[in-house]
Each structure stands twice: as C-alpha cells, then as structure tokens.
Design an enzyme around this catalytic site. Structure first.
Site, PDB file in Angstrom:
ATOM      1  CG  HIS A 242      62.104  32.039  56.849  1.00 14.01           C
ATOM      2  ND1 HIS A 242      62.924  31.435  56.126  1.00 14.01           N
ATOM      3  CD2 HIS A 242      62.458  31.510  58.186  1.00 14.01           C
ATOM      4  CE1 HIS A 242      63.711  30.525  56.571  1.00 14.01           C
ATOM      5  NE2 HIS A 242      63.503  30.419  57.661  1.00 14.01           N
TER       6      HIS A 242
ATOM      7  CE1 TYR B 116      61.247  40.003  55.336  1.00 13.17           C
ATOM      8  CE2 TYR B 116      61.072  39.710  57.955  1.00 13.17           C
ATOM      9  CZ  TYR B 116      60.901  39.422  56.608  1.00 13.17           C
ATOM     10  OH  TYR B 116      60.507  38.079  56.311  1.00 13.17           O
TER      11      TYR B 116
ATOM     12  NE  ARG C  28      58.956  34.331  53.395  1.00 14.11           N
ATOM     13  CZ  ARG C  28      60.196  35.311  53.827  1.00 14.11           C
ATOM     14  NH1 ARG C  28      61.129  34.800  53.883  1.00 14.11           N
ATOM     15  NH2 ARG C  28      59.615  36.540  54.377  1.00 14.11           N
TER      16      ARG C  28
END
Ligand SMILES: Cc1ncc(C[n+]2csc(CCOP(=O)(O)OP(=O)(O)O)c2C)c(N)n1
Length: 325
Positions: A226, A235, A222
C-alpha cells in the site's frame, strides 16, 4: 498507442525511484502506483488541457500526463513543502487529498462552477475502491447526478484498502452503485490502457456536452505494498497476487503493440531515455531540497493563531532549539 507505452514505462521508473529514495531515507513515505499505470496514463490522456484532475495520493502518472513536473511532487513525501508544490490554477491539478474521498465533493463543486460559468471544463476525480465506503463518495455522486455537473469519477479498484481485500469491503459490484444514483456506470479492464483511454474519453465527452457524470470502475491490482510503510507479509497478499490474472499493464501493451506491428527497439530506447531524465530530476529535486523551518507549519494555518496553537509553536521552537544545542 506508442505514447501510452512510453508514458507507462516512464511512470514505472519514476515510481521505482521514489521507492528507492524512501528506502535510502530521503523520503518519509511513498504510495507506489505499480500495476496502475494503464488506469492513470489511459484516463489522463483522454482529458483536454483545460480539464482538471482531483487526485488522491497515488496518481503521479496521471499528473505527469497532464503536464505537471512530478519530480517536484516528491516534496510532499519529503516534507519539504508548504501550501502545495504546484499552483492548482496553472497546472489544473487540485492538491493531493489524503483524507479518503474528500477530493470527490471538491471535484463536484468545481464541476458545478464550470457549468455555471459555461466553461466546458471537465473535472476528473481519482479514488480507490476503499474510498467508496466513505460518505463523501455517496454525497458526491448524488449531488453530481441531481445537479448534472461535468465530472468523471474514476475508481482504480486495485482490490485492496491497505490490508483489507475487496471481498471484505463490499458484496456487490462497485460500478453498480451508479444505477442507484441514476448515472452511467462503466466497468473497464484497468490493465488495458486503451480501454481506460476510451472509457474516459466517452465519459469526458458526456460530461462536457451533456453535463452527465459517469462512474468508471477500472479493475486493476496493486502490484506491491500500500505504501512504503506497509508489510504485505502480514496479510494474505502474496497468494492474491499469484491468483491475479489481469497481467502487468506494461507487458500487455507491449504485446498489443507487437501484434499491431507498432513495436520497435527505438521505442524502448525512447522510453528508457525519457525515464532516465525524469528519474535524475526527481533525485536532484529531493536530495537538494532545502530544509524548511519547523515554525513554517504554524505560519500557514491561522491568520491569528489561537492560544493552544501558540503554545504548541513555542514548545516546538524550544525543542528545535534544544536539539541544536
Ligand atoms: C478518511 C480516512 N480514513 C482512513 C484513512 C487511512 N487510510 C489511508 S489509505 C487507506 C486505504 C485506501 O484504500 P483505497 O481507497 O482503495 O485506495 P488505495 O490506497 O488502494 O489507492 C486508509 C484506510 C484516511 N487516509 N482517510
């Protein structure tokens, strides 16, 4: 091979535009597909026109290849739709499924119907690796195997379920789960559009001719958040992206075309022109969308709404009224 390139560029520009529209406040939220173009373009090209796609919420590129006008899909992201933006029977595309993995049993049920009616139609279901932790994934694979239905499970393993990295989701290889269900499992380089095409074409033929389901695991990454609501700085994303060695699927295919002597500046122009047309249409579709009445969300769920829904509807109508005044 040249078509794959054009489609991947068009998909990326569309995706970039959707993110830009969200940043300008024209869309509420959008889940980008950046980095997953090869998975979607390659696999969708392997389908016949009569086959069906069962998407999650991140596959506009695949839907585009299957003939859907994806400018209209953005009504989902703007909230200007009721009951779907397309006719599934006409487009052969099931509605978006945001509840993870719920599209997989749908695809299996559809494929069973196709088999019983002898229609020779294949169902291709897309999902992320995170969705494979849902019960629906296991139930769908098991019943597809036991009943031998023409379905292809295409997992885009993009290494992340929002902020949860792959190693915190599972220990073994996802593709090996196919062994437990007694169906073929194929792991493929998800950033190689040709590999995705070939693996899906074989799986679709197996489904159509032998009613044998297949689990495809396409390894990809990715390349971004998201969704437009996600903040990757919270993160360990950046370092993982730096370590990713699979490259960018569009650059890789460009290199392939150059080596195969299929590259030309005309191709780039063709891709960018097609992209500009779609991007403009997407912009027009979104910006010119007419508002829908708040009451519409209550009109399409129950034929006879229960009392608590009636109360909510009245309360919402009152809120709308007081906002207006
Ligand atoms: C049943 C269910 N549980 C939780 C969520 C919240 N949720 C939305 S996306 C997501 C992660 C999905 O990861 P993956 O299946 O790998 O797909 P990706 O978003 O990476 O394409 C989660 C947990 C949801 N939509 N549905």
């Amino acid at each position: 091979l040249r078509r794959f390139y054009v489609d991947m560029v068009v998909a990326r520009r569309f995706d970039e535009e959707a993110v830009a529209l969200q940043r300008r406040g024209e869309l509420t939220v959008y889940a980008p597909l950046r980095g997953q173009e090869a998975c979607q373009i390659g696999s969708a090209h392997a389908l016949s026109a009569d086959d069906w796609i069962f998407p999650s919420y991140r596959e506009p590129a695949a839907l585009m290849v299957h003939g859907l006008d994806i400018a209209t899909v953005l009504h989902i992201n703007r909230g200007t739709w009721i009951g779907g933006t397309w006719d599934p029977r006409k487009e052969r595309v099931a509605p978006y499924c945001v509840p993870l993995a719920s599209q997989l049993p749908h695809a299996v049920g559809f494929a069973l119907g196709s088999k019983l009616e002898g229609r020779g139609i294949v169902a291709l279901a897309y999902f992320g690796e995170g969705s494979s932790s849902e019960g629906d994934f296991h139930e769908a694979l098991n019943i597809a195997s036991v009943m031998q239905v023409p379905v292809v499970f295409f997992c885009q393993n993009n290494q992340w379920a929002i902020s949860v990295p792959l190693q915190k989701q599972m220990r073994g290889r996802l593709v090996d789960r196919a062994i437990g269900y007694g169906i073929p499992g194929v792991q493929v380089d998800g950033n190689d559009v040709v590999a995705c095409y070939l693996a899906t074409r074989e799986a679709a033929e197996r489904a159509r001719n032998e009613f044998e389901p297949t689990l495809i695991e396409a390894l990809t990454f990715r390349m971004g958040p998201h969704s437009t609501n996600d903040d990757t700085s919270r993160y360990d994303y950046d370092e993982a992206l730096r370590k990713w060695t699979g490259g960018d699927p569009i650059e890789r295919h460009e290199n392939y075309l150059k080596h195969a002597d299929l590259w030309s500046e005309d191709l780039v122009r063709e891709a960018e022109e097609a992209a500009a047309v779609l991007v403009q249409r997407a912009r027009d579709e979104v910006v010119n969308a007419s508002e829908i009445a708040l009451s519409a969300i209550f009109d399409t769920v129950f034929a006879d709404p229960p009392p608590h829904v009636v109360a909510q509807r009245d309360e919402a109508a009152g809120d709308a009224q007081s906002r207006r005044s």
